[in-house]
Design a protein around this motif. Structure first.
Motif, PDB file in Angstrom:
ATOM      1  N   THR A   1      27.439 -17.095 -16.010  1.00  0.00           N
ATOM      2  CA  THR A   1      26.537 -18.199 -16.310  1.00  0.00           C
ATOM      3  C   THR A   1      26.510 -18.753 -17.887  1.00  0.00           C
ATOM      4  N   PRO A   2      26.732 -18.089 -18.619  1.00  0.00           N
ATOM      5  CA  PRO A   2      26.628 -18.630 -19.858  1.00  0.00           C
ATOM      6  C   PRO A   2      27.937 -19.425 -20.090  1.00  0.00           C
ATOM      7  N   PHE A   3      28.837 -19.192 -19.529  1.00  0.00           N
ATOM      8  CA  PHE A   3      30.324 -20.017 -19.849  1.00  0.00           C
ATOM      9  C   PHE A   3      30.094 -21.207 -19.077  1.00  0.00           C
ATOM     10  N   MET A  50      36.426 -22.076 -18.029  1.00  0.00           N
ATOM     11  CA  MET A  50      35.814 -21.187 -17.208  1.00  0.00           C
ATOM     12  C   MET A  50      37.069 -20.081 -17.008  1.00  0.00           C
ATOM     13  N   ASP A  51      38.532 -20.319 -16.986  1.00  0.00           N
ATOM     14  CA  ASP A  51      39.439 -19.445 -16.921  1.00  0.00           C
ATOM     15  C   ASP A  51      39.563 -18.771 -18.276  1.00  0.00           C
ATOM     16  N   LEU A 104      38.427 -13.377 -21.060  1.00  0.00           N
ATOM     17  CA  LEU A 104      37.873 -12.890 -22.145  1.00  0.00           C
ATOM     18  C   LEU A 104      37.052 -11.419 -21.373  1.00  0.00           C
ATOM     19  N   TRP A 105      36.509 -11.706 -20.355  1.00  0.00           N
ATOM     20  CA  TRP A 105      35.705 -10.809 -19.698  1.00  0.00           C
ATOM     21  C   TRP A 105      36.377  -9.812 -18.986  1.00  0.00           C
ATOM     22  N   TYR A 106      37.887  -9.895 -18.416  1.00  0.00           N
ATOM     23  CA  TYR A 106      38.346  -8.729 -17.714  1.00  0.00           C
ATOM     24  C   TYR A 106      39.196  -7.988 -18.939  1.00  0.00           C
ATOM     25  N   LEU A 145      47.274 -17.803 -17.870  1.00  0.00           N
ATOM     26  CA  LEU A 145      47.899 -18.811 -17.219  1.00  0.00           C
ATOM     27  C   LEU A 145      47.838 -18.702 -15.685  1.00  0.00           C
ATOM     28  N   ALA A 146      47.732 -17.398 -15.290  1.00  0.00           N
ATOM     29  CA  ALA A 146      47.742 -16.675 -13.863  1.00  0.00           C
ATOM     30  C   ALA A 146      46.512 -17.472 -13.091  1.00  0.00           C
ATOM     31  N   ALA A 147      45.483 -17.351 -14.212  1.00  0.00           N
ATOM     32  CA  ALA A 147      43.894 -17.913 -13.613  1.00  0.00           C
ATOM     33  C   ALA A 147      43.900 -19.213 -13.454  1.00  0.00           C
TER      34      ALA A 147
END
Length: 225
Positions: free
Chosen positions: A123-125, A166-167, A172-174, A184-186
Motif C-alpha cells: 500500500t505505501p508503495f 512496484m517491482d 526490497l520487501w523480500y 529483473l525477474a519481477a
C-alpha cells in the motif's frame, strides 16, 4: 520559493525516506504506520497551496470528489486486475488542480481503495507511485493539456513506471535490500500486467480527459480556484 521547496521536499524526500525505512527495517503490521505517514506527508503540501476562504474549501471538495471517482473506478473494474482508471483520474486531477492535488489524489485513492482490495506492505508503495504520477503530470500540465498525443504517451509511460516502481517494492520487501536479479525477474514476470495497464491508461484518458477535464475547468472558472 521557500514554501514551494518545502512542499516538494516533503513529497520527494520525506516520503521516500518513510518507504525505505519501512521496507528495510519494519515487518508485520508496520506498513500501517508507513501508510499513515505517507498520507499525512502527502496532504501537507496540498494544504500549503490552499487559499483562505471559500476558494480553498471548494478546492478541497474538488479533490475529494476526484479521489472518490478514482476509488469507485478501481472497484468497478476489480475483475480486471490490470485495467483500472486510477492513473487517468490522478493525471486529470493534476492537470486541472495542480501537481500537489494530483499527488494527494493518487496517494489517498490507493489507501482508501485498498480497504477493499486489501491493505498490506504494498500500500505505501502504491500511494507513493500514484502520487508521483500525479505530481509529474501537474508539472507537465501545459504541454499535456495542449497535445492529446503527449497526454496519451504520458499515460502509457505512467503504466510502465507504476509497474517498475512496484517491482522495487517486491525486491526490497523480500530481500531486505535491492536484489537486481530478483528485480529483473519481477519485471519480466509483470510484463503482461505492465502492457495491459499502459493500454488501459491510454483508453481511459481518451474517454475521460476531455469531459472530466472540461468540468474541472468550468468549476475552476466559476469558483475562482
Amino acid at each position: 520559493m521557500i514554501k514551494k521547496g518545502l512542499r516538494y521536499g516533503l513529497l520527494l524526500l520525506v516520503i521516500p525516506a518513510i518507504l525505505l525505512t519501512g521496507a528495510l527495517l519494519f515487518r508485520d503490521k508496520q506498513y500501517a504506520w508507513m501508510s499513515l505517514g505517507i498520507a499525512v506527508a502527502a496532504c501537507i503540501p496540498f494544504f500549503l497551496t490552499f487559499e483562505k476562504g471559500k476558494a480553498g474549501t471548494r478546492q478541497m471538495i474538488a479533490v475529494a470528489v476526484m479521489i472518490a471517482i478514482a476509488v469507485v473506478g478501481r472497484l468497478i473494474f476489480a475483475p480486471l486486475p490490470g485495467f483500472k482508471p486510477v492513473t487517468a483520474i490522478v493525471v486529470i486531477a493534476a492537470l486541472y488542480l495542480g501537481g500537489e492535488a494530483g499527488f494527494v489524489t493518487g496517494a489517498l485513492a490507493a489507501l482508501v481503495s485498498n480497504f477493499f482490495f486489501g491493505q498490506g506492505p504494498w500500500t505505501p508503495f502504491q500511494m507513493f507511485t500514484w502520487g508521483l504520477i500525479g505530481l509529474a503530470a501537474g508539472l507537465l500540465a501545459a504541454p499535456l493539456k495542449k497535445h492529446l498525443v503527449l497526454l496519451l504517451i504520458y499515460g502509457a509511460a505512467a503504466g510502465v513506471f507504476f509497474s517498475l516502481l512496484m517491482d522495487v517494492w517486491t525486491t526490497l520487501w523480500y530481500d531486505g535490500a535491492f536484489n537486481l536479479t530478483r528485480y529483473l525477474a519481477a519485471v519480466v514476470t509483470a510484463g503482461p500486467f505492465t502492457l495491459e495497464y499502459g493500454i488501459s491508461n491510454v483508453i481511459f484518458l481518451l474517454v475521460l480527459a476531455k469531459p472530466v477535464g472540461g468540468k474541472l475547468e468550468r468549476i475552476k472558472t466559476k469558483y475562482g480556484l
